[in-house]
Design a protein around this motif. Structure first.
Motif, PDB file in Angstrom:
ATOM      1  N   SER A  11       0.831  -1.206   0.000  1.00  0.00           N
ATOM      2  CA  SER A  11       0.000   0.000   0.000  1.00  0.00           C
ATOM      3  C   SER A  11       0.865   1.255   0.000  1.00  0.00           C
ATOM      4  N   TYR A  12       1.918   1.252   0.824  1.00  0.00           N
ATOM      5  CA  TYR A  12       2.806   2.407   0.886  1.00  0.00           C
ATOM      6  C   TYR A  12       3.499   2.618  -0.456  1.00  0.00           C
ATOM      7  N   ALA A  61       3.985   5.521  -5.649  1.00  0.00           N
ATOM      8  CA  ALA A  61       4.087   5.399  -7.097  1.00  0.00           C
ATOM      9  C   ALA A  61       3.053   6.272  -7.794  1.00  0.00           C
ATOM     10  N   VAL A  62       1.836   6.284  -7.287  1.00  0.00           N
ATOM     11  CA  VAL A  62       0.770   7.065  -7.912  1.00  0.00           C
ATOM     12  C   VAL A  62       0.977   8.549  -7.660  1.00  0.00           C
ATOM     13  N   SER A  63       1.383   8.915  -6.440  1.00  0.00           N
ATOM     14  CA  SER A  63       1.522  10.336  -6.098  1.00  0.00           C
ATOM     15  C   SER A  63       2.677  10.996  -6.833  1.00  0.00           C
ATOM     16  N   THR A  64       3.695  10.203  -7.221  1.00  0.00           N
ATOM     17  CA  THR A  64       4.852  10.766  -7.925  1.00  0.00           C
ATOM     18  C   THR A  64       4.801  10.501  -9.414  1.00  0.00           C
ATOM     19  N   GLY A  65       3.709   9.884  -9.892  1.00  0.00           N
ATOM     20  CA  GLY A  65       3.590   9.595 -11.316  1.00  0.00           C
ATOM     21  C   GLY A  65       4.508   8.483 -11.772  1.00  0.00           C
ATOM     22  N   ILE A  87      -1.023   0.659 -12.536  1.00  0.00           N
ATOM     23  CA  ILE A  87      -0.571   0.814 -11.156  1.00  0.00           C
ATOM     24  C   ILE A  87      -1.686   1.438 -10.321  1.00  0.00           C
ATOM     25  N   SER A  88      -2.405   2.401 -10.864  1.00  0.00           N
ATOM     26  CA  SER A  88      -3.529   3.017 -10.143  1.00  0.00           C
ATOM     27  C   SER A  88      -4.621   1.992  -9.862  1.00  0.00           C
ATOM     28  N   ALA A  89      -4.885   1.114 -10.844  1.00  0.00           N
ATOM     29  CA  ALA A  89      -5.901   0.081 -10.650  1.00  0.00           C
ATOM     30  C   ALA A  89      -5.479  -0.897  -9.565  1.00  0.00           C
ATOM     31  N   LEU A  90      -4.197  -1.260  -9.552  1.00  0.00           N
ATOM     32  CA  LEU A  90      -3.701  -2.163  -8.512  1.00  0.00           C
ATOM     33  C   LEU A  90      -3.776  -1.497  -7.144  1.00  0.00           C
ATOM     34  N   LYS A  91      -3.423  -0.220  -7.082  1.00  0.00           N
ATOM     35  CA  LYS A  91      -3.502   0.519  -5.825  1.00  0.00           C
ATOM     36  C   LYS A  91      -4.922   0.488  -5.271  1.00  0.00           C
TER      37      LYS A  91
END
Length: 464
Positions: free
Chosen positions: A65-66, A71-75, A185-189
């Motif tokens: 999760s971290y 990964a999502v917040s930094t693109g 990656i967003s979908a996995l998150k």
């Protein structure tokens, strides 16, 4: 319950390496050729590593999760080794993630790996890696590249470097610029962090001995007060009871109905409210027999409090995976069976994807169980074995007037160690009690002896 848009998080296989008593790699199979177990059961002596296996699952989801959040917040994390190099004193209060040398086996500083193979092919398998590097530790997230891991595909015209694999292990891919794309990656998150929708979580661990919990995004142990529930669980119950949302209202109705299935609580009206306490307020449950008696949760028997805590934890945690340590604590055998049935029903209804039980009794067993032991070197060993429970034998025994009592290696039945040794129950087992004929004296029988007594061999007995 509303239909979900995310994949199930039910786990089919877990591999742990260099984590606490797991050196490894140690594989734990939650399936035997078919679908993954709805309710895996861990058995083993104290210190065998059962709690460490649950802690490994907990750490896996915290790290994943971290990592995905960053990964999502930094693109996209590029390069991985510098983006998630954390110091050993690192703490993150939201994800409950902290770096600690003590989670490695003594003398080991090789990478720590926790590998989860999901039952849902859309998720495939994921692996988190924690690699010590001087004063830092490097967090890694990799996914299996296979035809079944449908969410992850190799971009055309790019080469994906794979980590060395052991025979039979899947190839792994690090999600860098050559790996899965940002939308994947967003979908996995979303699938990992909110598997049951907004406000849900991947994993919830309930310590039934203290009726407490550890969940991502929530605080520590509850403070002293009138309620024996954690403050977070009590607040979630209050939210359910007062919500105007149909799904939340339905969860409160289910909670009340399940509590009423227990005989001693079947005639009590249940409410939840905030009550004044020294220094503030506390949220607590009330159990009322109309016009006769009102009891707080802390005034119920220990077994009744256990029932409420277990049901509340499963229904309010909003977790896809729930783990419960020693659910049998304080419960009469009949209530243990009822709790078992209720927990299994919640998986089948889709309230949770899977429930892990760490237990010292056989009541919760399915056809197969996971048996934990420690080698002479202190390493945890795990085998999947048929359950020792024999329903036909039990039915025949009860027809003959026999009652049974589970004896654990720690002597939970309070039998003297000498008696356990004489009965051959050093590693636990069932002890049966029959009234002899014609004397009418109570005698204690081991399972093997009872088998013989019921016509499958010779007879022998031991006086209780």
């Amino acid at each position: 319950m509303n239909a979900r848009a995310t994949p199930s998080l039910r786990i089919a296989r877990l591999v742990i390496e260099n984590f606490r008593t797991f050196r490894g790699p140690t594989e734990i199979a939650f399936t035997s050729g078919g679908a993954a177990d709805e309710m895996p059961v861990f058995h083993g002596a104290n210190g065998a590593g059962k709690s460490n296996a649950l802690a490994a699952i907990d750490l896996f989801f915290r790290v994943a999760s971290y990592w995905l959040s960053k990964a999502v917040s930094t693109g996209g994390i590029k390069p991985l080794d510098t983006a998630l190099k954390l110091r050993w004193d690192f703490r993150d209060s939201h994800f409950g993630l902290s770096m600690n040398h003590r989670s490695w086996p003594p003398g080991v500083r090789d990478p720590q790996r926790i590998e989860v193979h999901f039952d849902d092919a859309r998720l495939g398998a994921l692996r988190v890696t924690l690699t010590p590097s001087g004063n830092d530790v490097i967090l890694g997230l990799e996914m299996a590249t296979s035809s079944q891991a449908k969410s992850w595909r190799e971009p055309k015209g790019k080469t994906v470097s794979r980590l060395p694999s052991k025979p039979g292990a899947p190839p792994w891919e690090a999600p860098t610029e050559n790996g899965p794309q940002d939308d994947e990656i967003s979908a996995l998150k979303n699938a990992i962090e909110a598997p049951l929708g907004p406000g849900s979580k991947p994993f919830f661990l309930l310590d039934a001995r203290r009726r407490d919990f550890r969940g991502i995004g929530e605080g520590g142990p509850h403070e002293e007060g009138a309620s024996t529930l954690s403050s977070a669980t009590a607040e979630r119950l209050l939210a359910l009871a007062t919500s105007l949302d149909p799904e939340e209202t339905e969860r409160w109705r289910i909670f009340v109905d399940l509590i009423h299935r227990f005989k001693t609580l079947s005639d009590r009206e249940i409410s939840v409210l905030r009550a004044p306490m020294a220094g503030g307020e506390v949220t607590d449950l009330r159990f009322e027999v109309r016009g006769k008696q009102i009891l707080r949760l802390s005034e119920l028997s220990s077994g009744e409090q256990q029932v409420v805590a277990l049901v509340a934890a499963v229904l309010t945690s909003r977790a896809a995976l729930v783990a419960i340590e020693e659910p049998e604590m304080s419960l009469h055998p009949e209530n243990q069976e009822l709790v078992r049935d209720i927990l299994r029903e919640q998986v089948q209804r889709g309230v949770v994807d899977q429930i892990f039980l760490e237990s010292h009794v056989q009541v919760f067993d399915g056809p197969e169980v996971l048996r934990f032991s420690r080698s002479t070197e202190g390493e945890t060993l795990v085998t999947r074995q048929p359950s020792r429970s024999d329903r036909e034998l039990r039915a025949r025994a009860r027809e003959s007037g026999a009652d049974e009592q589970w004896v654990t290696p720690d002597g939970y039945t309070r039998l003297p160690s000498e008696m356990r040794n004489n009965l051959g129950l050093q590693n636990g087992g069932y002890l049966w009690f029959l009234r002899s004929r014609p004397e009418g004296r109570w005698e204690a029988w081991t399972e093997a002896e009872l088998d013989e007594q019921l016509g499958l061999g010779g007879t022998s007995s031991k006086d209780a």
